[in-house]
Design a protein around this motif. Structure first.
Motif, PDB file in Angstrom:
ATOM      1  N   ASP A 175     -59.681 -12.105   3.136  1.00 17.49           N
ATOM      2  CA  ASP A 175     -58.946 -10.881   2.820  1.00 17.49           C
ATOM      3  C   ASP A 175     -57.483 -11.288   2.656  1.00 17.49           C
ATOM      4  N   GLN A 179     -55.804  -5.980   2.847  1.00 19.89           N
ATOM      5  CA  GLN A 179     -55.977  -4.601   2.387  1.00 19.89           C
ATOM      6  C   GLN A 179     -57.387  -4.067   2.634  1.00 19.89           C
ATOM      7  N   ALA A 180     -58.269  -4.907   3.153  1.00 19.95           N
ATOM      8  CA  ALA A 180     -59.643  -4.460   3.414  1.00 19.95           C
ATOM      9  C   ALA A 180     -59.689  -3.626   4.685  1.00 19.95           C
ATOM     10  N   HIS A 181     -60.782  -2.870   4.843  1.00 25.53           N
ATOM     11  CA  HIS A 181     -61.001  -2.095   6.052  1.00 25.53           C
ATOM     12  C   HIS A 181     -62.335  -2.523   6.678  1.00 25.53           C
ATOM     13  N   PRO A 182     -62.571  -2.197   7.949  1.00 25.66           N
ATOM     14  CA  PRO A 182     -63.729  -2.771   8.651  1.00 25.66           C
ATOM     15  C   PRO A 182     -65.078  -2.524   7.987  1.00 25.66           C
ATOM     16  N   GLN A 184     -65.749  -2.099   4.875  1.00 22.87           N
ATOM     17  CA  GLN A 184     -65.778  -2.928   3.669  1.00 22.87           C
ATOM     18  C   GLN A 184     -66.049  -4.384   4.029  1.00 22.87           C
ATOM     19  N   ASP A 207     -53.122  -9.287   8.417  1.00 19.68           N
ATOM     20  CA  ASP A 207     -52.885  -8.056   9.170  1.00 19.68           C
ATOM     21  C   ASP A 207     -51.882  -7.141   8.489  1.00 19.68           C
ATOM     22  N   TRP A 209     -52.012  -4.440   6.781  1.00 22.88           N
ATOM     23  CA  TRP A 209     -52.187  -3.005   6.988  1.00 22.88           C
ATOM     24  C   TRP A 209     -52.672  -2.692   8.409  1.00 22.88           C
ATOM     25  N   MET A 211     -55.127  -3.999  10.106  1.00 24.23           N
ATOM     26  CA  MET A 211     -56.575  -4.034  10.298  1.00 24.23           C
ATOM     27  C   MET A 211     -57.099  -5.418  10.650  1.00 24.23           C
ATOM     28  N   ASN A 215     -60.925  -5.879  11.419  1.00 25.04           N
ATOM     29  CA  ASN A 215     -61.709  -6.531  10.367  1.00 25.04           C
ATOM     30  C   ASN A 215     -62.390  -7.792  10.883  1.00 25.04           C
TER      31      ASN A 215
END
Length: 316
Positions: A175, A179-182, A184, A207, A209, A211, A215
């Motif tokens: 990532d 920008q990914a979320h868990p 995803q 990190d 964002w 997450m 993540n």
């Protein structure tokens, strides 16, 4: 949750955006300190052109300063067969062959299309195998690209299933922009685990964002058995606008609690991180490091700074 091996990437991804280069002697000291504390594996440098990534300019000198036993636990970033050849001749045995899922980022980062990087991988695999080495397929921009936006997960799956990448023992899902979320992350890691050849799955998170830890935990639950972090959340990609630091090593360890990780090990890592970040003039993004310096003395993970520790600013 299945345990995952931590790889600390401070000396490669962590240093890429810093304005101050570290001398070889300092890098050697960090390698030996982290290995001595029990950190299982490290990423120590890159074969990228030194004029493009100056903090990596002394990677070959660092490799020469380490012994074979230390190098067995260290990885070096490569992007071409020639990189593998040069690193192997210097004694490297663990190669992270990196390409971007998105063409735009691969051209900015490596100077070629994704297809060109995939086409060159069999030669890289052959050169690694010739010295008894291990090679990873590292897929940058597995979720989003700074130039093209969202990345189709099917592109990740297609590269992972391409016969030309079959020689990789591991696959790194990165990532790159954070920008990914868990959900995803869990979905893509699960798809890689069930729809591509059996390999160790590595998750490399940032990190940007907020997450990073979430993540990382989602990746582990979905099947990743190695995860990347850097001291104090240091890092970022010079060819990915908007990318900030890696997920913090301290935060990942505090969340996952491997058997070797104790309050005294955390205290030593926080000390090492604070000193390094002060040297570099970088902020500390680790919330665990901040917590370890709190006044909650009854909590066993809280520790006081060691004598002579450098002051460092913590981000809120």
């Amino acid at each position: 949750m299945t345990a995952a091996v931590l790889r600390d990437v401070t000396l490669r991804d962590g240093l890429q955006l810093t304005g101050k280069a570290l001398p070889v002697e300092r890098k050697v000291a960090i390698v030996r300190r982290l290995l001595g504390l029990g950190v299982p594996e490290l990423e120590i440098g890159s074969m990228a052109r030194p004029d493009l990534v100056p903090p990596m300019a002394n990677t070959m000198e660092l490799i020469a300063a380490l012994n074979p036993e230390e190098l067995q636990r260290c990885w070096v970033w490569v992007a071409t067969p020639r990189h593998v050849e040069r690193a192997a001749a210097a004694g490297v045995r663990n190669f992270q062959y990196c390409l971007s899922v998105s063409d735009a980022h691969n051209k900015a980062n490596i100077g070629r299309t994704t297809e060109d990087s995939v086409a060159a991988m069999p030669d890289a695999v052959r050169l690694a195998a010739a010295v008894g080495g291990s090679i990873q397929l590292c897929l940058a921009t597995s979720f989003t690209c700074p130039f093209d936006g969202p990345v189709d997960p099917e592109r990740v799956i297609a590269i992972a299933n391409d016969p030309r990448t079959a020689g990789a023992g591991d696959i790194v899902i990165a990532d790159t922009l954070g920008q990914a979320h868990p959900a995803q992350v869990a979905e893509l890691i699960s798809a890689v685990r069930t729809r591509t050849p059996q390999r160790r799955i590595v998750f490399h998170g940032h990190d940007t964002w907020g997450m990073g830890v979430a993540n990382t935990l989602a990746a582990i639950q979905a099947g990743a058995t190695m995860v990347d972090g850097s001291l104090g959340g240091l890092g970022g990609c010079p060819f990915a606008p908007g990318a900030s630091g890696n997920t913090s090593t301290e935060d990942i360890l505090f969340a996952t609690r491997p058997d070797w990780f104790t309050p005294s090990i955390l205290a030593a890592l926080v000390d090492e991180s604070a000193e390094l970040l002060a040297e570099l003039g970088e902020p500390n993004r680790s919330r665990t490091a901040e917590g370890a310096r709190s006044k909650a003395d009854a909590f066993e993970w809280v520790s006081q700074p060691s004598a002579g520790e450098y002051s460092v600013n913590y981000l809120p």
